[in-house]
Each structure stands twice: as C-alpha cells, then as structure tokens.
Design a protein around this motif. Structure first.
Motif, short mmCIF file in Angstrom:
data_model
loop_
_atom_site.label_atom_id
_atom_site.label_comp_id
_atom_site.label_asym_id
_atom_site.label_seq_id
_atom_site.Cartn_x
_atom_site.Cartn_y
_atom_site.Cartn_z
N LEU A 280 0.83 -1.20 0.00
CA LEU A 280 0.00 0.00 0.00
C LEU A 280 0.87 1.26 0.00
O LEU A 280 0.62 2.20 -0.76
N SER A 281 1.88 1.28 0.86
CA SER A 281 2.75 2.45 0.95
C SER A 281 3.50 2.69 -0.35
O SER A 281 3.59 3.83 -0.84
N MET A 282 4.05 1.63 -0.92
CA MET A 282 4.84 1.77 -2.14
C MET A 282 3.96 2.14 -3.33
O MET A 282 4.36 2.92 -4.20
N ALA A 283 2.74 1.57 -3.38
CA ALA A 283 1.84 1.88 -4.49
C ALA A 283 1.46 3.35 -4.47
O ALA A 283 1.38 4.01 -5.52
N ALA A 284 1.22 3.89 -3.27
CA ALA A 284 0.85 5.30 -3.16
C ALA A 284 2.03 6.22 -3.44
O ALA A 284 1.94 7.15 -4.25
N SER A 285 3.17 5.95 -2.77
CA SER A 285 4.31 6.86 -2.88
C SER A 285 5.00 6.77 -4.24
O SER A 285 5.35 7.80 -4.83
N LEU A 286 5.18 5.56 -4.72
CA LEU A 286 5.92 5.37 -5.97
C LEU A 286 5.01 5.27 -7.18
O LEU A 286 5.36 5.71 -8.27
N GLY A 287 3.82 4.70 -6.99
CA GLY A 287 2.91 4.53 -8.12
C GLY A 287 2.11 5.78 -8.45
O GLY A 287 1.72 5.97 -9.61
N ILE A 288 1.84 6.62 -7.46
CA ILE A 288 1.00 7.81 -7.68
C ILE A 288 1.78 9.10 -7.46
O ILE A 288 1.90 9.94 -8.36
N THR A 289 2.33 9.28 -6.26
CA THR A 289 2.92 10.57 -5.90
C THR A 289 4.17 10.89 -6.70
O THR A 289 4.36 12.04 -7.15
N PHE A 290 5.05 9.91 -6.89
CA PHE A 290 6.28 10.19 -7.63
C PHE A 290 5.99 10.65 -9.06
O PHE A 290 6.48 11.72 -9.47
N PRO A 291 5.20 9.92 -9.85
CA PRO A 291 4.93 10.41 -11.21
C PRO A 291 4.16 11.72 -11.22
O PRO A 291 4.38 12.57 -12.10
N PHE A 292 3.25 11.91 -10.25
CA PHE A 292 2.51 13.18 -10.20
C PHE A 292 3.47 14.34 -10.00
O PHE A 292 3.37 15.37 -10.69
N ASN A 293 4.39 14.21 -9.06
CA ASN A 293 5.33 15.29 -8.79
C ASN A 293 6.24 15.56 -9.98
O ASN A 293 6.51 16.71 -10.33
N VAL A 294 6.74 14.48 -10.61
CA VAL A 294 7.67 14.64 -11.72
C VAL A 294 7.00 15.29 -12.92
O VAL A 294 7.57 16.18 -13.57
N LEU A 295 5.77 14.87 -13.21
CA LEU A 295 5.10 15.34 -14.42
C LEU A 295 4.31 16.62 -14.23
O LEU A 295 4.18 17.41 -15.16
N ALA A 296 3.75 16.85 -13.04
CA ALA A 296 2.89 18.01 -12.84
C ALA A 296 3.24 18.82 -11.60
O ALA A 296 3.15 20.05 -11.61
N GLY A 297 3.61 18.15 -10.51
CA GLY A 297 3.80 18.85 -9.25
C GLY A 297 4.91 19.88 -9.27
O GLY A 297 4.72 21.02 -8.83
N ILE A 298 6.08 19.50 -9.76
CA ILE A 298 7.23 20.42 -9.73
C ILE A 298 6.95 21.71 -10.47
O ILE A 298 7.22 22.80 -9.95
#
Length: 315
Positions: A280-298
């Motif tokens: 659950l932790s890895m799916a949220a942090s790596l599966g959702i948050t990481f790509p969101f930050n790289v593609l849109a968040g930054i």
C-alpha cells in the motif's frame, strides 16, 4: 510546449512499462545510479555548506525538521478517517509522506537548473534532515509514545540507512575537502544529468509495476497520492517564503514536503512495523505521488513560488 529531457526519460520508462517492453536494465546499474546520485547531491551540498555556513542555516534547519515531523500528523487522520485504514497501515503510509524522495528532489534541481532559476545550494542538508523525523513520528502513531526507538535494529535502519550514510558522507566530504573536490567534479557533477536520466528511465518502469497493486484501496490511495503532495507542497512553499528563501529555494522546500520516501522509510518500516502492508505504501508513494510530482507537481510548485515572490514585491 517543451518538457525537460530528464523528465522525458521518465515518460519513456512509463510508456515502456505500460506496453510491457522488456528493457534490459541491469539491477546492478540501478543500484549504482542510486549510489551515484546520493553521493553527488551530498557532495554538492557539502561544498555549498562550507561556503555559506551561518547561524541562519541552523534555525532554518530546526524549522525544516519541525515541518517534517508535522507532515505525518496531517496525513495520519486523512488515512484513518477518510481512507478507513487501520492504525498500523495509516501510520506506515504517513511516515512515507513525511519523509522525502531524493529522486524527486534531483528532478526538481534539474528542472530549476534548466530554467535558470537559482536556489540555496545547501538544500541537500535539508534533504538529509527530513529523512528521519517522519519515521519516528510514524512509529509513535502506530505504537504510542513509549515505543520510541526501543529497537536497536530499528535505530540502525533509521540512523544508518544507506541513503543517510551516503548523503551525510557526501556532505562531510564536500564540506571538508576544500579545493581537492575539483578532482572528482567532472565525474560527480558533469555526469549528474545523464545519470539522473537513466535512473528515471528505470523509475518509470518500476512505477508501472506499482500501479498494478492499486486494487482494493486504489481509488482512495490515488486521490490521497495527489492531494497530500499538493497540501504538503503548499505548506512547504509558505514555510520557504516565510524563511526568506529564493524562488528556487521555496520551490525545493515545496518539493521536499510534497515528495514521499520509497527507500529509507520502507527499510525502517520493515523493521518497526512488519505487520504493515508495504504494498500500500509503495503503491501510493511510488505509483502515484512520484509520477505526479515529476510530471505536474514540480512545475506547479515553481509557479506557486514565483507567485509568492511576486506578491511579496508587488506594490
């Protein structure tokens, strides 16, 4: 519209993963790139720290540590009350979101450098400081205040994790090596962008693997994985603005708040909370948050930092 070349390597990895392309990416190369990036970030920060060391950095560091401790306290009730997760899993995920992603930070630095946006060069110090508080707070949330760091094994995983050792080691080498640092600058500094691009290619492949884990709790975790970085990134921006940081510094503090750990915290949680569902932790942090930050968040955090700076100087 142009995207940063480093970010596009991550997109390539995502596309290859979705299409189930079997890219020959050796495990040893991924580990070597991780080691390289951690050391390079530490060295750069250490050199800047030696040049700009002041009492201002001390009180800024204390506030940044407090920020890192507060983030899991914000995430935990969302995971418990809205997500309906049990206390152990909510605490474990909250700890991930209070800590930081070195890869996300590295991407943000690459984006700022490409855009010509300056920032405080001692920021790797904050990266190191934000690795630890969230782990302690997550453990307290799960086990109570008396838990602390009672386990010697947990203390070792928390304080002497490979990421912490490499970054702190790099900081110390950069701070005390003086002019001799120039001997290794061509390797660690000039090759940084290329190494980061290859690392993000692999991260794109790993991200698609984590997305498959989002089944039962997928809708909530997907929403949380976007909302939490936006909330933490906004708070980080306000803190950075209050600390008097530059536009780049405000952006980076927002990125540190918005990112979620997938290296140091998982290792510590395996020791501290073995009953937690690490998927659950890895799916949220790596599966959702990481790509969101790289593609849109930054880009969003950079725009917010520019707006805050503009509102501060406007009549």
């Amino acid at each position: 519209m142009q995207l940063d070349a480093v970010v596009l390597f991550f997109v390539l990895g995502l596309v290859a993963g979705v299409l189930k392309v079997r890219l020959p990416f050796p495990t040893g190369l991924y580990q070597s790139l991780t080691l390289f990036l951690l050391l390079a970030i530490g060295l750069k920060g250490g050199a800047a720290l030696a040049e700009h060391a002041s009492s201002r950095i001390i009180w800024q560091s204390l506030l940044v540590i407090g920020f890192g401790a507060a983030l899991p306290l914000l995430a935990f009730p969302l995971l418990r009350q809205i997500g309906g997760l049990d206390k152990i899993n909510a605490a474990a995920i909250a700890a991930h979101y209070g800590s930081v992603s070195v890869a996300t930070y590295a991407v943000a630095v690459a984006v700022l450098d490409a855009a010509g946006v300056t920032y405080e060069a001692y920021f790797p110090l904050f990266v190191v400081l934000l690795e630890i508080p969230a782990i302690i707070v997550g453990l307290v949330l799960a086990r109570g205040l008396s838990a602390g760091l009672a386990s010697r094994e947990l203390a070792h995983e928390t304080l002497l994790s490979p990421g912490i050792v490499l970054m702190v080691g790099g900081l110390l080498i950069g701070a005390f090596s003086g002019g001799s640092l120039i001997k290794i600058t061509p390797f660690f500094m000039d090759l940084f962008q290329g190494a980061l691009a290859l690392f993000l290619l692999k991260m794109g492949l790993i991200t698609t693997e984590q997305l498959s884990a989002l089944k039962q709790d997928g809708p909530f975790l997907a929403a949380f994985g976007v909302f939490m970085p936006l909330l933490a990134g906004g708070l980080g921006s306000l803190l950075g603005h209050g600390l008097g940081l530059s536009v780049g510094g405000v952006t980076l503090l927002a990125v540190l708040g918005a990112s979620a750990s997938y290296i140091a915290v998982p290792a510590a949680m395996r020791v501290a909370l073995p009953q937690a569902n690490a998927t659950l932790s890895m799916a949220a942090s790596l599966g959702i948050t990481f790509p969101f930050n790289v593609l849109a968040g930054i880009p969003l955090y950079l725009l917010l930092a520019q707006w805050l700076q503009g509102s501060a100087v406007s009549p």
